[in-house]
Design a protein around this motif. Structure first.
Motif, short mmCIF file in Angstrom:
data_model
loop_
_atom_site.label_atom_id
_atom_site.label_comp_id
_atom_site.label_asym_id
_atom_site.label_seq_id
_atom_site.Cartn_x
_atom_site.Cartn_y
_atom_site.Cartn_z
N VAL A 1 -31.73 -28.36 -29.87
CA VAL A 1 -30.69 -27.96 -28.93
C VAL A 1 -31.19 -28.06 -27.49
CG1 VAL A 1 -29.17 -26.06 -28.21
CG2 VAL A 1 -29.64 -26.43 -30.64
N ASP A 2 -32.42 -27.59 -27.28
CA ASP A 2 -33.04 -27.64 -25.95
C ASP A 2 -34.55 -27.76 -26.14
OD1 ASP A 2 -34.13 -27.23 -23.45
OD2 ASP A 2 -32.83 -25.56 -22.91
N ALA A 3 -35.05 -28.96 -25.95
CA ALA A 3 -36.48 -29.23 -26.20
C ALA A 3 -37.38 -28.41 -25.30
CB ALA A 3 -36.77 -30.72 -26.01
N GLU A 4 -36.90 -28.00 -24.13
CA GLU A 4 -37.75 -27.24 -23.21
C GLU A 4 -37.92 -25.79 -23.65
OE1 GLU A 4 -37.14 -27.69 -19.04
OE2 GLU A 4 -36.25 -29.68 -19.26
N MET A 5 -37.09 -25.32 -24.58
CA MET A 5 -37.25 -23.95 -25.08
C MET A 5 -38.42 -23.83 -26.03
SD MET A 5 -33.29 -22.81 -25.77
CE MET A 5 -33.69 -21.12 -26.14
N ALA A 6 -38.68 -24.88 -26.79
CA ALA A 6 -39.69 -24.80 -27.85
C ALA A 6 -41.08 -24.39 -27.34
CB ALA A 6 -39.76 -26.12 -28.60
N PRO A 7 -41.60 -24.99 -26.25
CA PRO A 7 -42.92 -24.57 -25.78
C PRO A 7 -42.96 -23.11 -25.33
CG PRO A 7 -42.28 -26.66 -24.78
CD PRO A 7 -41.07 -26.12 -25.46
N LEU A 8 -41.82 -22.62 -24.84
CA LEU A 8 -41.77 -21.23 -24.39
C LEU A 8 -41.72 -20.27 -25.57
CD1 LEU A 8 -39.15 -21.71 -21.52
CD2 LEU A 8 -41.64 -21.53 -21.28
N MET A 9 -41.24 -20.73 -26.72
CA MET A 9 -41.14 -19.88 -27.91
C MET A 9 -42.37 -20.00 -28.80
SD MET A 9 -37.14 -20.62 -28.88
CE MET A 9 -36.99 -19.34 -30.12
N ALA A 10 -43.18 -21.03 -28.58
CA ALA A 10 -44.35 -21.22 -29.43
C ALA A 10 -45.40 -20.16 -29.12
CB ALA A 10 -44.93 -22.62 -29.21
N MET A 11 -45.83 -19.42 -30.12
CA MET A 11 -46.87 -18.41 -29.92
C MET A 11 -47.62 -18.17 -31.22
SD MET A 11 -44.61 -14.89 -29.59
CE MET A 11 -43.64 -15.55 -28.24
N GLU A 12 -48.83 -17.71 -31.06
CA GLU A 12 -49.61 -17.35 -32.24
C GLU A 12 -48.98 -16.12 -32.90
OE1 GLU A 12 -53.78 -16.90 -31.53
OE2 GLU A 12 -53.89 -18.67 -30.24
N ALA A 13 -49.16 -16.00 -34.20
CA ALA A 13 -48.66 -14.84 -34.93
C ALA A 13 -49.66 -14.48 -36.01
CB ALA A 13 -47.29 -15.12 -35.53
N SER A 14 -49.75 -13.20 -36.29
CA SER A 14 -50.69 -12.70 -37.29
C SER A 14 -49.93 -12.25 -38.53
CB SER A 14 -51.49 -11.54 -36.71
OG SER A 14 -52.34 -10.97 -37.68
N SER A 15 -50.53 -12.45 -39.68
CA SER A 15 -49.96 -11.96 -40.93
C SER A 15 -50.48 -10.55 -41.23
CB SER A 15 -50.32 -12.90 -42.08
OG SER A 15 -49.82 -14.19 -41.85
N ALA A 16 -49.78 -9.87 -42.10
CA ALA A 16 -50.19 -8.52 -42.50
C ALA A 16 -50.04 -8.37 -44.00
CB ALA A 16 -49.36 -7.47 -41.78
N VAL A 17 -50.95 -7.62 -44.59
CA VAL A 17 -50.86 -7.27 -46.01
C VAL A 17 -50.98 -5.75 -46.11
CG1 VAL A 17 -51.96 -7.44 -48.27
CG2 VAL A 17 -51.83 -9.47 -46.80
N VAL A 18 -50.05 -5.14 -46.82
CA VAL A 18 -50.02 -3.69 -47.01
C VAL A 18 -50.20 -3.39 -48.49
CG1 VAL A 18 -48.66 -1.58 -46.73
CG2 VAL A 18 -48.44 -3.43 -45.07
N VAL A 19 -51.13 -2.49 -48.80
CA VAL A 19 -51.34 -2.05 -50.18
C VAL A 19 -51.30 -0.53 -50.19
CG1 VAL A 19 -52.80 -2.17 -52.22
CG2 VAL A 19 -52.85 -4.05 -50.56
N ALA A 20 -50.39 0.03 -50.97
CA ALA A 20 -50.23 1.48 -51.05
C ALA A 20 -50.64 1.97 -52.43
CB ALA A 20 -48.79 1.88 -50.76
N PHE A 21 -51.35 3.09 -52.46
CA PHE A 21 -51.77 3.71 -53.73
C PHE A 21 -51.26 5.15 -53.76
CE2 PHE A 21 -55.32 0.67 -52.83
CZ PHE A 21 -55.16 -0.15 -53.93
N GLY A 22 -50.54 5.49 -54.82
CA GLY A 22 -50.10 6.86 -55.03
C GLY A 22 -50.90 7.51 -56.14
N PHE A 23 -51.46 8.70 -55.85
CA PHE A 23 -52.30 9.41 -56.82
C PHE A 23 -51.65 10.75 -57.14
CE2 PHE A 23 -54.97 6.83 -54.06
CZ PHE A 23 -55.70 6.07 -54.98
N PRO A 24 -51.60 11.13 -58.41
CA PRO A 24 -50.93 12.38 -58.78
C PRO A 24 -51.69 13.64 -58.36
CG PRO A 24 -51.93 11.37 -60.72
CD PRO A 24 -52.08 10.39 -59.60
N ASP A 25 -53.03 13.53 -58.19
CA ASP A 25 -53.86 14.70 -57.93
C ASP A 25 -54.72 14.46 -56.70
OD1 ASP A 25 -55.41 16.95 -57.92
OD2 ASP A 25 -56.13 16.76 -59.98
N ALA A 26 -54.32 15.02 -55.56
CA ALA A 26 -55.06 14.82 -54.32
C ALA A 26 -56.48 15.37 -54.41
CB ALA A 26 -54.32 15.50 -53.16
#
Length: 470
Positions: free
Chosen positions: A290-315
């Motif tokens: 749509v607008d080639a000049e927008m692409a360089p302005l939108m290009a940016m690094e991005a980081s991934s994330a991983v979430v792991v949750a553990f539920g324990f019955p007895d603290a």
């Protein structure tokens, strides 16, 4: 009748659809289609309820001082659900030399308000404590030398407090929120209030002491008692069913005399406006033709994330230090980015006597875990937690979530690029850019932007609280 396409059904897209639905009920002539490529709405907001555990798979709260998420929750009839974090027992630890050291009480990010508490802390060396005290005396110098141009978070923190503070607190705090490299992150984009404090007071410590004097303190974080997913569910319930299309990946958009065309596997449709709420990588690829000049302005690094949750019955079988959790500075001998002791941060998250811990991985560790199965990812998380907290009992509940490239990195110069991007977008009548790649990554920021944009589309000038901060 104005036809509006919303591309992306994360929290920004949903908030836009919610606001448009509200305007339609108030008489606005609208026909809306929300396109979501996956089979669920809400993006990275997701709450799992299992065995009386309330487990957040993405953000577990919002920053209290930003009002827009709370305003929305109250509009949706969730006022009684709004719940503060347990700040009376708030304590955060930092992994230093394989041991958890508590951050001093009264810290705002990496800035102490209470220098007496700082003096009693074992986290910092005598040199770092001296640097904190000297920052107060350097107020005029810091104010006079405050740069007009953008700089990295690392440069900003070093100027005020030195390298040790950056390493032990600055880097892990900002990495935890943005998943980014503090030597690249824009201080004007991610720490704007602190930049303003420097320009007014010079010393950040003096600025916070002046701001907090006589002010009633609120909890740092706010959430919903039944989980953040309830906010998503309530928004969905207000949106007409025929507006929502799941498993509807947008393959192209175009703009011309006839307005906007949006193409999916079902065909091509014409719209008067497009609210682009897809992840910025997707938005960039769709808008480049749509607008080639927008692409360089939108290009940016991005980081991934991983979430792991553990539920324990007895603290009692898995004791953890009192407080909200811990941060892991870059370069530590751990794959973890952070961990949260959820049952201590918020009420009503576990069955009676239970424990809930969330482990976070980011950057290179997250990229590696993206390629692993759930069992392997959970095993890595258990091993990394055990190295810091001691042996873990067998969890009753385990939840693993991967969020690829979910944290755009606001690099130095971000605000200037966004001004140029907004100027390009304004030429394309009816285009709104929404999501966490532009003006803030928090849930309140996304809600604010989306609702303001929706009101602009229907020609409403009414504003939200604090919209002047846009």
């Amino acid at each position: 009748m104005k036809r509006v396409a919303i591309v992306g059904g994360g929290v920004a897209g949903l908030a836009a659809a919610y606001e448009l639905a509200r305007q339609a009920r108030n008489g606005a002539s609208l026909q809306v289609v929300l396109f979501e490529a996956s089979t669920r709405l809400g993006g990275i907001i997701e709450t799992v309820h299992e065995g009386e555990f309330v487990i957040e798979c993405g953000p577990d709260a919002w920053v209290t001082e930003k009002p827009w998420a709370r305003e929305l929750a109250e509009e949706l009839g969730l006022g009684a659900e709004v719940m503060p974090s347990n700040d009376a027992t708030r304590k955060t630890y930092v992994l230093v030399d394989k041991k958890l050291q508590a951050m001093p009480d009264g810290m705002r990010m990496m800035v102490p308000v209470d220098l007496d508490s700082l003096g009693a802390s074992e986290l910092f060396s005598a040199g770092a404590k001296l640097a904190y005290h000297e920052e107060l005396g350097r107020a005029e110098e810091l104010r006079a030398e405050a740069p007009d141009e953008d700089e990295s978070v690392a440069e900003f923190v070093r100027r005020h407090f030195g390298q040790e503070v950056l390493t032990k607190i600055g880097a892990p705090l900002l990495s935890g929120v943005f998943g980014g490299d503090v030597t690249k992150l824009s201080v004007q984009a991610v720490m704007a209030p602190f930049v303003a404090m420097e320009r007014e007071h010079g010393s950040l410590i003096a600025a916070l002491q002046a701001r907090d004097a006589g002010v009633k303190k609120h909890s740092v974080f706010t959430t919903l008692r039944s989980g953040m997913g309830t906010l998503v569910d309530r928004m969905i319930a207000t949106i007409p069913e025929d507006w929502i299309r799941l498993a509807a990946e947008v393959r192209f958009v175009s703009y011309g005399d006839e307005g906007w065309l949006v193409g999916t596997a079902r065909g091509v449709e014409r719209f008067d406006a497009v609210m682009m709420a897809a992840p910025i990588d997707v938005a960039c690829s769709l808008l480049e033709p749509v607008d080639a000049e927008m692409a360089p302005l939108m290009a940016m690094e991005a980081s991934s994330a991983v979430v792991v949750a553990f539920g324990f019955p007895d603290a009692a079988k898995f004791p953890v230090p009192p407080g909200f959790g811990f941060l892991v500075p870059p370069g530590s001998d751990s794959l973890l980015l952070a961990a949260t002791f959820v049952d201590q941060k918020f009420e009503d998250r576990v069955p009676q006597g239970g424990r809930l811990v969330r482990a976070f991985f980011g950057c290179k560790a997250a990229e590696r875990l993206m390629r692993c199965g759930n069992d392997e990812t959970a095993a890595v998380a258990r091993m990394e937690l055990a190295r810091i907290l001691g042996p873990l009992p067998e969890p009753q509940v385990t939840v693993v979530r991967r969020w690829p490239r979910s944290l755009p990195q606001y690099a130095v110069g971000h605000l200037e690029r966004m001004k140029r991007l907004d100027a390009r977008a304004s030429v394309l009548d009816g285009l709104s850019l929404l999501g966490n790649g532009y003006r803030g990554v928090g849930v309140p920021d996304l809600i604010r932007d989306a609702r303001v944009a929706a009101r602009r589309i229907v020609g409403k000038s009414e504003s939200l609280t604090g919209v002047a901060e846009l």
